[in-house]
Design a protein around this motif. Sequence first.
Motif, short mmCIF file in Angstrom:
data_model
loop_
_atom_site.label_atom_id
_atom_site.label_comp_id
_atom_site.label_asym_id
_atom_site.label_seq_id
_atom_site.Cartn_x
_atom_site.Cartn_y
_atom_site.Cartn_z
N ILE A 43 0.96 -1.21 -0.13
CA ILE A 43 -0.02 0.07 -0.13
C ILE A 43 0.79 1.16 0.15
CG2 ILE A 43 -1.94 1.03 1.08
CD1 ILE A 43 -2.48 -1.69 2.47
N PRO A 44 1.75 1.51 -1.08
CA PRO A 44 2.56 2.68 -0.90
C PRO A 44 2.10 3.83 -1.02
CG PRO A 44 2.59 1.52 -3.09
CD PRO A 44 1.71 0.89 -2.35
N VAL A 45 1.04 4.22 -1.80
CA VAL A 45 0.64 5.66 -1.80
C VAL A 45 -0.09 6.05 -0.60
CG1 VAL A 45 -1.12 7.16 -3.01
CG2 VAL A 45 0.30 5.21 -4.18
N ARG A 46 -0.87 5.22 -0.24
CA ARG A 46 -1.55 5.54 1.15
C ARG A 46 -0.56 5.84 2.20
NH1 ARG A 46 -3.89 4.22 5.89
NH2 ARG A 46 -5.74 5.28 6.56
N THR A 47 0.17 4.73 2.32
CA THR A 47 1.35 4.83 3.48
C THR A 47 2.16 6.11 3.34
OG1 THR A 47 1.33 2.54 3.27
CG2 THR A 47 3.17 3.43 4.40
N THR A 48 2.74 6.31 2.06
CA THR A 48 3.51 7.66 1.74
C THR A 48 2.73 8.80 2.38
OG1 THR A 48 4.79 6.47 0.00
CG2 THR A 48 4.79 8.78 0.11
N GLN A 49 1.62 8.82 2.13
CA GLN A 49 0.82 10.18 2.49
C GLN A 49 0.27 10.17 4.00
OE1 GLN A 49 -1.57 10.61 -0.99
NE2 GLN A 49 -0.37 12.28 -1.66
N SER A 50 0.67 9.18 4.83
CA SER A 50 0.22 8.76 6.02
C SER A 50 1.06 9.75 6.92
CB SER A 50 0.14 7.40 6.59
OG SER A 50 0.25 7.55 7.88
N LEU A 51 0.59 10.74 7.75
CA LEU A 51 1.40 11.47 8.90
C LEU A 51 1.98 10.43 9.92
CD1 LEU A 51 2.21 14.27 9.81
CD2 LEU A 51 0.14 14.31 11.22
N TRP A 52 1.21 9.53 10.09
CA TRP A 52 1.87 8.58 11.32
C TRP A 52 2.92 7.90 10.61
CZ3 TRP A 52 0.20 10.37 15.21
CH2 TRP A 52 -1.33 10.87 15.51
N PHE A 53 2.79 7.64 9.40
CA PHE A 53 3.83 6.68 8.89
C PHE A 53 5.18 7.49 8.86
CE2 PHE A 53 6.71 5.49 5.01
CZ PHE A 53 7.16 4.33 5.53
N ARG A 54 5.12 8.81 8.45
CA ARG A 54 6.36 9.73 8.23
C ARG A 54 6.94 10.04 9.66
NH1 ARG A 54 6.22 13.70 3.74
NH2 ARG A 54 5.24 12.21 1.95
N ILE A 55 5.90 10.21 10.77
CA ILE A 55 6.49 10.23 12.09
C ILE A 55 7.37 8.83 12.62
CG2 ILE A 55 5.94 10.48 14.49
CD1 ILE A 55 3.49 12.35 13.47
N LYS A 56 6.69 7.83 12.15
CA LYS A 56 7.27 6.59 12.59
C LYS A 56 8.75 6.62 11.92
CE LYS A 56 6.92 1.63 11.93
NZ LYS A 56 5.81 0.29 11.38
N ILE A 86 3.58 2.81 18.86
CA ILE A 86 2.21 3.74 18.82
C ILE A 86 1.96 4.18 17.31
CG2 ILE A 86 1.12 5.97 19.56
CD1 ILE A 86 2.49 5.05 22.14
N THR A 87 2.95 5.05 16.81
CA THR A 87 2.63 5.66 15.43
C THR A 87 2.41 4.44 14.19
OG1 THR A 87 5.04 5.87 15.00
CG2 THR A 87 3.90 7.83 15.79
N GLY A 88 3.23 3.28 14.28
CA GLY A 88 2.75 2.27 13.55
C GLY A 88 1.43 1.87 13.72
N ARG A 89 0.95 1.56 14.99
CA ARG A 89 -0.41 1.27 14.84
C ARG A 89 -1.47 2.08 14.34
NH1 ARG A 89 -3.88 -1.08 13.65
NH2 ARG A 89 -5.69 -1.67 14.86
N THR A 90 -1.12 3.45 14.64
CA THR A 90 -2.24 4.38 14.05
C THR A 90 -2.13 4.75 12.54
OG1 THR A 90 -0.37 6.28 14.61
CG2 THR A 90 -2.14 5.78 16.19
N ILE A 91 -1.30 4.10 11.84
CA ILE A 91 -1.19 4.52 10.37
C ILE A 91 -2.39 3.71 9.92
CG2 ILE A 91 0.00 3.17 8.22
CD1 ILE A 91 2.82 3.24 9.82
N ALA A 92 -3.15 2.70 10.55
CA ALA A 92 -4.50 2.18 10.04
C ALA A 92 -5.40 3.24 9.95
CB ALA A 92 -4.75 1.21 10.87
N TYR A 93 -5.43 4.13 10.83
CA TYR A 93 -6.68 5.37 10.83
C TYR A 93 -6.32 6.30 9.94
CZ TYR A 93 -7.09 2.00 14.75
OH TYR A 93 -7.48 1.08 15.71
N ASP A 94 -7.20 6.93 9.67
CA ASP A 94 -7.26 8.07 8.59
C ASP A 94 -7.53 9.35 8.99
OD1 ASP A 94 -9.87 7.81 8.92
OD2 ASP A 94 -10.56 7.92 6.89
N TRP A 95 -7.29 9.60 10.30
CA TRP A 95 -7.55 10.89 10.93
C TRP A 95 -6.82 12.22 10.13
CZ3 TRP A 95 -4.97 8.24 15.75
CH2 TRP A 95 -6.12 7.56 16.25
N PHE A 96 -5.67 12.06 9.50
CA PHE A 96 -5.12 12.96 8.98
C PHE A 96 -5.00 12.75 7.38
CE2 PHE A 96 -3.77 13.53 13.37
CZ PHE A 96 -4.25 14.69 13.71
#
Length: 191
Positions: free
Chosen positions: A93-106, A157-167
């Motif tokens: 899931i590269p596009v959604r992951t790349t554009q995840s604030l949580w992934f970037r913080i992770k 914590i940030t890895g787990r929150t990647i699944a949520y779409d808050w941002f």
Amino acid sequence: MLNELLLSLAHWLDAMPWSTALHESLYLYAWVETTHVLTLMVFLGMLFIIDLRMLGLMFTEVPASTVAKRLDVPMLIGFAVMVTTGLILYFAIPVRTTQSLWFRIKVVLLIAAGINALLFRARMKAADGSWDRDPKPPKRLRIGAGLSLALWAGVVITGRTIAYDWFDCHKQLPYFLYWAAGCVDEMAAFE
């Protein structure tokens, strides 16, 4: 510029048939994710024991070098498998992951944890063993161990929150969050 480059890479990966097949697989994606979580537990279990020993909170009667030597191999195996499965999850899931604030913080926390680990190991190896049997290691090592625990807690914590779409990019967000999450199209709409 970096956001555009990362998004281009993500779109390139997303266009690969294996990426789609992995993401849409009935079982394979779940197996990879399960392996990722299980090896994360192995890695962190070993790391936490070492860090707690370096904080002087656990196994204080055992020399620190003995604890580290015994747990290094399973910890590094867990780390290697965890990183490999993490890359595979990103590939799925590269596009959604790349554009995840949580992934970037992770990713930032992972880099910080890696730098801390390198410095921590260097300090351990530089010590001549004078503190090895002490129940409480020197302050610099205790600080490194505490920082390690905090950074890895943040990674989990940030890895787990990647699944949520808050941002996520499709939501109404301030410009700064669009930038931080790499929402290239949404940032262009602001201009």
